[in-house]
Design a protein around this motif. Structure first.
Motif, PDB file in Angstrom:
ATOM      1  N   VAL A 132       0.840  -1.197   0.000  1.00 29.80           N
ATOM      2  CA  VAL A 132       0.000   0.000   0.000  1.00 29.80           C
ATOM      3  C   VAL A 132       0.872   1.244   0.000  1.00 29.80           C
ATOM      4  O   VAL A 132       2.006   1.235   0.494  1.00 29.80           O
ATOM      5  N   LYS A 136      -2.707   5.146   2.830  1.00 29.83           N
ATOM      6  CA  LYS A 136      -3.728   4.144   2.579  1.00 29.83           C
ATOM      7  C   LYS A 136      -3.651   3.044   3.644  1.00 29.83           C
ATOM      8  O   LYS A 136      -2.754   3.049   4.489  1.00 29.83           O
ATOM      9  N   LYS A 202      -4.222   1.863   9.116  1.00 30.62           N
ATOM     10  CA  LYS A 202      -4.113   2.994   8.207  1.00 30.62           C
ATOM     11  C   LYS A 202      -2.746   3.648   8.356  1.00 30.62           C
ATOM     12  O   LYS A 202      -2.350   4.045   9.451  1.00 30.62           O
TER      13      LYS A 202
END
Length: 245
Positions: A132, A136, A202
């Motif tokens: 990622v 993100k 996250k």
């Protein structure tokens, strides 16, 4: 005076592997814990004691055959996925099976055999998330290979190259209604009769010079999620901890 170097024997490590019922484990070179102070690479593995349960199998180019006492398995065969262990159908158990082995560096065997042990049961696993970008989320799937009669409480731990400035807390998990909820106390639960839960981490977009090299455009950083069963009776489990990365 000429001093001729003497080859030091390589070493290996004992290993315990958790395996789900009625599944097959393809052995890899890393399973044997090979090390050599001379820097020699692994050349082969000798199976010095055979398993009492299940089947240790070698692919001979035509068919899968039972490994024999003191058979030498070349590393190339291991790399080609030609060495496997398969428990007997329907059987489970802690310390279900084991075999002993030595490793060879091309000249010398390790001096003392080591052991690979299999625990067969309900297996706990954590998926490896897709790469990622910063900002993100990395999603890990925590999964049991079979249902349990009681809830399974799991402790969560983040590792890898990231630090606390690279991701936000709390973590989140996907509830039964497919809604993301905050993780409380670094724990999630797989409810009785269910087999998985998803956890989201996250990441934070930043330009920190984490390496201290003056370059604010850093390379990729790894992030891992380790889960461990918290308490309870786990005799049905092949393993009680697992990591995704």
């Amino acid at each position: 005076i000429t001093v001729n170097p003497i080859n030091d024997a390589p070493t290996a490590q004992d290993n315990t592997i958790g395996l789900a019922q009625d599944t097959t484990h393809i052995l890899t070179a890393s399973d044997f814990g090979y090390s050599d102070v001379d820097g020699d690479v692994l050349a082969s593995v000798k199976i010095t004691t055979l398993e009492a349960n299940g089947s240790l199998l070698w692919f001979n180019g035509t068919t899968w055959a039972a490994v024999t006492q003191d058979q030498v398995i070349a590393k190339s065969d291991i790399d080609n996925e030609f060495l496997a262990f398969r428990p007997d159908t329907g059987e489970t158990g802690s310390n279900y099976a084991n075999f002993a082995f030595t490793v060879n560096d091309g000249q010398t065997d390790s001096t003392t055999p080591n052991t690979i042990t299999y625990n067969i049961g309900n297996a706990l696993s954590v998926s490896n998330p897709l790469p990622v970008d910063e900002g993100k989320s990395a999603v890990f799937i925590i999964e049991l290979s079979g249902t349990r009669a009681t809830d399974t409480v799991l402790d969560l731990s983040i590792g890898g190259e990231v630090n606390g400035s690279d991701y936000t807390t709390p973590l989140q998990y996907l509830d039964a209604n497919r809604v993301w909820q905050d993780v409380v106390g670094n724990q999630v639960t797989i409810l009785a009769g269910q087999t998985e839960v998803e956890v989201k981490i996250k990441t934070i977009q930043n330009d920190d010079d984490n390496s201290g090299d003056g370059n604010t455009v850093e390379g990729t950083e790894s992030i891992t999620l380790t889960v461990t069963i918290n308490g309870g009776t786990n005799t049905d489990m092949a393993n009680t901890t697992a990591t995704g990365q």
